[in-house]
Scaffold this motif. Structure first.
Motif, short mmCIF file in Angstrom:
data_model
loop_
_atom_site.label_atom_id
_atom_site.label_comp_id
_atom_site.label_asym_id
_atom_site.label_seq_id
_atom_site.Cartn_x
_atom_site.Cartn_y
_atom_site.Cartn_z
N ASP A 22 65.04 33.64 -12.68
CA ASP A 22 66.08 34.40 -11.90
C ASP A 22 65.95 35.70 -12.13
OD1 ASP A 22 67.10 32.10 -10.55
OD2 ASP A 22 68.39 31.65 -12.34
N ALA A 23 65.65 36.13 -13.41
CA ALA A 23 65.78 37.36 -13.92
C ALA A 23 64.88 37.82 -15.23
CB ALA A 23 67.00 38.01 -14.05
N LEU A 24 64.50 38.95 -15.50
CA LEU A 24 63.84 39.16 -16.59
C LEU A 24 64.24 40.34 -17.38
CD1 LEU A 24 61.29 38.93 -18.28
CD2 LEU A 24 60.25 40.94 -17.08
N LEU A 25 64.74 39.98 -18.67
CA LEU A 25 65.34 40.87 -19.47
C LEU A 25 64.31 41.61 -20.16
CD1 LEU A 25 67.82 42.00 -21.09
CD2 LEU A 25 67.42 40.29 -22.84
N VAL A 26 64.27 42.95 -19.89
CA VAL A 26 63.30 43.86 -20.36
C VAL A 26 63.98 44.93 -21.49
CG1 VAL A 26 61.64 45.72 -19.65
CG2 VAL A 26 62.41 44.01 -17.83
N THR A 27 63.38 44.64 -22.60
CA THR A 27 63.86 45.73 -23.80
C THR A 27 63.06 46.65 -24.30
OG1 THR A 27 63.13 43.41 -25.16
CG2 THR A 27 65.50 43.88 -24.38
N ASP A 28 61.62 46.32 -23.96
CA ASP A 28 60.74 47.36 -24.63
C ASP A 28 60.84 48.63 -23.86
OD1 ASP A 28 58.03 48.03 -25.92
OD2 ASP A 28 57.72 48.58 -23.88
N LEU A 29 61.04 49.89 -24.69
CA LEU A 29 61.44 51.01 -24.11
C LEU A 29 60.24 51.65 -23.22
CD1 LEU A 29 63.21 52.89 -27.27
CD2 LEU A 29 64.42 51.96 -25.02
N LEU A 30 59.04 51.32 -23.47
CA LEU A 30 58.05 51.91 -22.61
C LEU A 30 58.17 51.30 -21.12
CD1 LEU A 30 55.04 52.58 -24.93
CD2 LEU A 30 56.57 54.33 -23.78
N ARG A 99 68.32 31.38 -15.18
CA ARG A 99 67.20 31.21 -15.76
C ARG A 99 66.44 32.63 -16.10
NH1 ARG A 99 64.28 27.79 -11.63
NH2 ARG A 99 65.76 29.50 -10.39
N ILE A 100 66.61 33.04 -17.51
CA ILE A 100 66.30 34.41 -17.81
C ILE A 100 65.19 34.52 -18.61
CG2 ILE A 100 67.02 36.47 -18.77
CD1 ILE A 100 69.89 35.84 -18.35
N GLY A 101 64.09 35.21 -18.13
CA GLY A 101 62.69 35.25 -19.24
C GLY A 101 63.12 36.50 -19.81
N PHE A 102 62.52 36.62 -21.13
CA PHE A 102 62.82 37.64 -22.22
C PHE A 102 61.21 38.01 -22.74
CE2 PHE A 102 62.59 35.87 -26.56
CZ PHE A 102 62.93 34.35 -26.31
N GLU A 103 61.39 39.30 -23.17
CA GLU A 103 59.98 39.68 -23.81
C GLU A 103 59.78 39.15 -25.25
OE1 GLU A 103 60.71 44.06 -22.67
OE2 GLU A 103 58.84 43.69 -21.51
N SER A 104 59.34 38.18 -25.28
CA SER A 104 59.34 37.47 -26.82
C SER A 104 58.59 38.23 -27.79
CB SER A 104 58.77 35.97 -26.69
OG SER A 104 57.78 36.26 -25.92
N GLN A 105 57.81 39.42 -27.47
CA GLN A 105 57.02 40.04 -28.41
C GLN A 105 58.13 41.16 -28.85
OE1 GLN A 105 56.86 40.38 -25.22
NE2 GLN A 105 55.35 41.98 -24.47
N HIS A 106 59.28 41.33 -28.39
CA HIS A 106 60.07 42.48 -28.93
C HIS A 106 61.43 42.07 -29.26
CE1 HIS A 106 57.19 45.22 -27.04
NE2 HIS A 106 57.43 44.48 -25.59
#
Ligand code: ZN
Ligand code: ZN
Length: 362
Positions: A22-30, A99-106
Motif C-alpha cells: 500500500d505504501a513505502l516508508l522512505v527513510t534514507d535522506l538521499l 501493508r507498508i514496505g520499508f528500507e531495511s538497509q536503513h
C-alpha cells in the motif's frame, strides 16, 4: 521542481503495486531528496501506492520553513521521530496503509514492534535506488553542471601556473577546491586526490606536504557538487618534459580509457566494459599494474550502482551515469589514471568531463 519529484514518485508507485504494497516508508535522506527535493537532515516519507493525496512527509520543527519551500506539494507531519510518526499515523488508518514496505538497509523492523498488530511491515530494500540507477534529464543537467565546474577549475589552475615545482600536494588540492567553489560547486564531491611523483602510483593517495618536483607525474582526482549531484574526473600531468617511460604508460592508459568509453552502450554487460579497457593494459604486459575496477555509477552519491568491474553483474541502460577510470601504477616510480564521467546514451555515450586527455607537460 515539484513536477520532477512528482514524476519520480509516480514511477515508484509502479514498483509498490508490483510488490503488493500500500505504501513505502522512505527513510534514507538521499532517497527522500530524490523523491521530494528536501535537503534537511531529518525526514521520512510515506509514499502511497494510490497517489500523492495519501502520501505523507514528516520532518521536525527546525525544518518547517525549509520543507514548505522545498516540498510544497505533500501533506506534512511535524515530529522529531519522523519515521515512527508516519508508521503510527498509518496504523490509525490500516484500511489504507495496511501493508507498508520499508528500507531495511536503513532501519530495522524492531523499531515498530508495537505497531505490527495494526500494519504489516515488509523489508523492501533498494526500490528507490533501482529508480535512481537511470537518471532523468534534470539529474543529468545537474551532473553536467558539476562536471563543467570541475573542468573550469582545472583549466584555471593550469592556466595560472598552479601545477609547479615547489608547491605541495595540499596547496594544489586547496587551490583546485577553491576554484571549483568559484565555478558553482557547493562542496568537493569527495576528498580530492593530488598525488605527485611516486605518490601517483598510489590509487587513492591523500594529499600531503610533499612538494611537486620537475619530472613528476601529478595525478589529480577530484569532483564538484551541484544540486547534490557529483562529478568525478582524474587527469594526470607531467611537470616538465615527459620521460619515455612516462609517455609509454600515459599512452597505454589513454588507449585503455578510450576502449572502455567505446564499450559503454545500452545493453553492454558491465563486466565486458571493464574487460574492454583491462585487456588493452593486459596485452601490454601491465595487467598487474591495474588493480581496481574500471568505474562506478555517479549521482547523488559519488559511488553508486552500477559497478563497472570484472566481478560486476548486469547491463547498462540509457540514462545511467558512470565513470571510466583505468590506471597503471608502477610502485616507487609513478602512475597514471584517466577518468571521465559520462552518460550512457543510445549510440555514443555523452561525455560530461571535457578537459583534454592529451598528455600535458606543465
Ligand atoms: Zn575519481
Ligand atoms: Zn571515480
Amino acid at each position: 521542481m515539484p513536477e520532477t519529484h512528482g514524476r519520480r514518485r509516480a514511477a515508484l508507485r509502479h514498483s509498490l503495486t508490483d510488490a503488493g504494497l500500500d505504501a513505502l516508508l522512505v527513510t534514507d535522506l538521499l532517497n527522500i531528496r530524490y523523491l521530494t527535493g528536501f535537503t534537511g537532515s531529518n525526514a521520512a516519507v510515506l509514499v502511497h501506492a494510490g497517489g500523492d493525496a495519501r502520501t505523507l512527509f514528516c520532518t521536525d520543527g527546525r525544518y518547517t520553513t525549509q520543507s514548505a519551500a522545498e516540498v510544497p506539494d505533500l501533506d506534512k507531519v511535524v515530529d522529531r521521530a519522523s519515521a515512527a510518526a508516519l508508521v503510527k499515523r498509518a496504523a490509525k488508518d490500516a484500511a489504507a496503509y495496511g501493508r507498508i514496505g520499508f528500507e531495511s538497509q536503513h532501519v530495522s523492523v524492531e523499531e515498530y514492534e508495537d505497531l505490527r498488530e495494526h500494519v504489516e511491515l515488509t523489508r523492501t530494500p533498494g526500490l528507490v535506488e533501482r529508480l535512481r540507477l537511470v537518471k532523468d534529464e534534470a539529474e543529468i543537467d545537474a551532473l553536467r553542471q558539476a562536471c563543467a565546474a570541475a573542468d573550469r577549475a582545472l583549466g584555471d589552475l593550469v592556466a595560472a601556473g598552479g601545477l609547479r615545482p615547489g608547491r605541495t600536494e595540499l596547496e594544489v588540492a586547496r587551490d583546485l577546491e577553491n576554484r571549483m567553489l568559484e565555478h558553482g560547486s557547493s562542496e568537493p564531491s569527495f576528498a580530492s586526490i593530488v598525488a605527485a611523483g611516486a605518490h601517483s602510483a598510489i590509487p587513492h593517495h591523500r594529499p600531503t606536504h610533499a612538494e611537486l618536483k620537475r619530472g613528476d607525474f601529478v595525478k589529480l582526482d577530484f569532483g564538484a557538487t551541484v544540486d547534490g549531484y557529483h562529478s568525478d574526473m582524474t587527469r594526470t600531468f607531467v611537470l616538465g618534459e615527459p620521460a619515455d617511460w612516462q609517455r609509454e604508460v600515459y599512452e597505454l592508459v589513454r588507449t585503455a580509457q578510450a576502449a572502455g568509453v567505446g564499450a559503454v552502450a545500452p545493453g553492454a554487460e558491465v563486466s565486458d566494459v571493464d574487460a574492454a579497457a583491462r585487456s588493452v593494459i593486459a596485452a601490454a604486459g601491465r595487467g598487474d599494474a591495474f588493480a581496481h575496477g574500471l568505474g562506478h555509477g555517479v549521482g547523488l552519491q559519488i559511488h553508486e550502482a552500477p559497478s563497472l568491474a570484472a566481478t560486476g553483474v548486469g547491463t547498462l541502460s540509457a540514462g545511467m551515469a558512470v565513470t571510466v577510470e583505468p590506471g597503471v601504477y608502477l610502485a616507487g616510480r609513478g602512475g597514471v589514471r584517466i577518468e571521465d564521467t559520462l552518460v550512457v546514451r543510445a549510440g555514443e555515450p555523452e561525455l560530461l568531463t571535457l578537459s583534454t586527455k592529451n598528455l600535458v607537460a606543465v
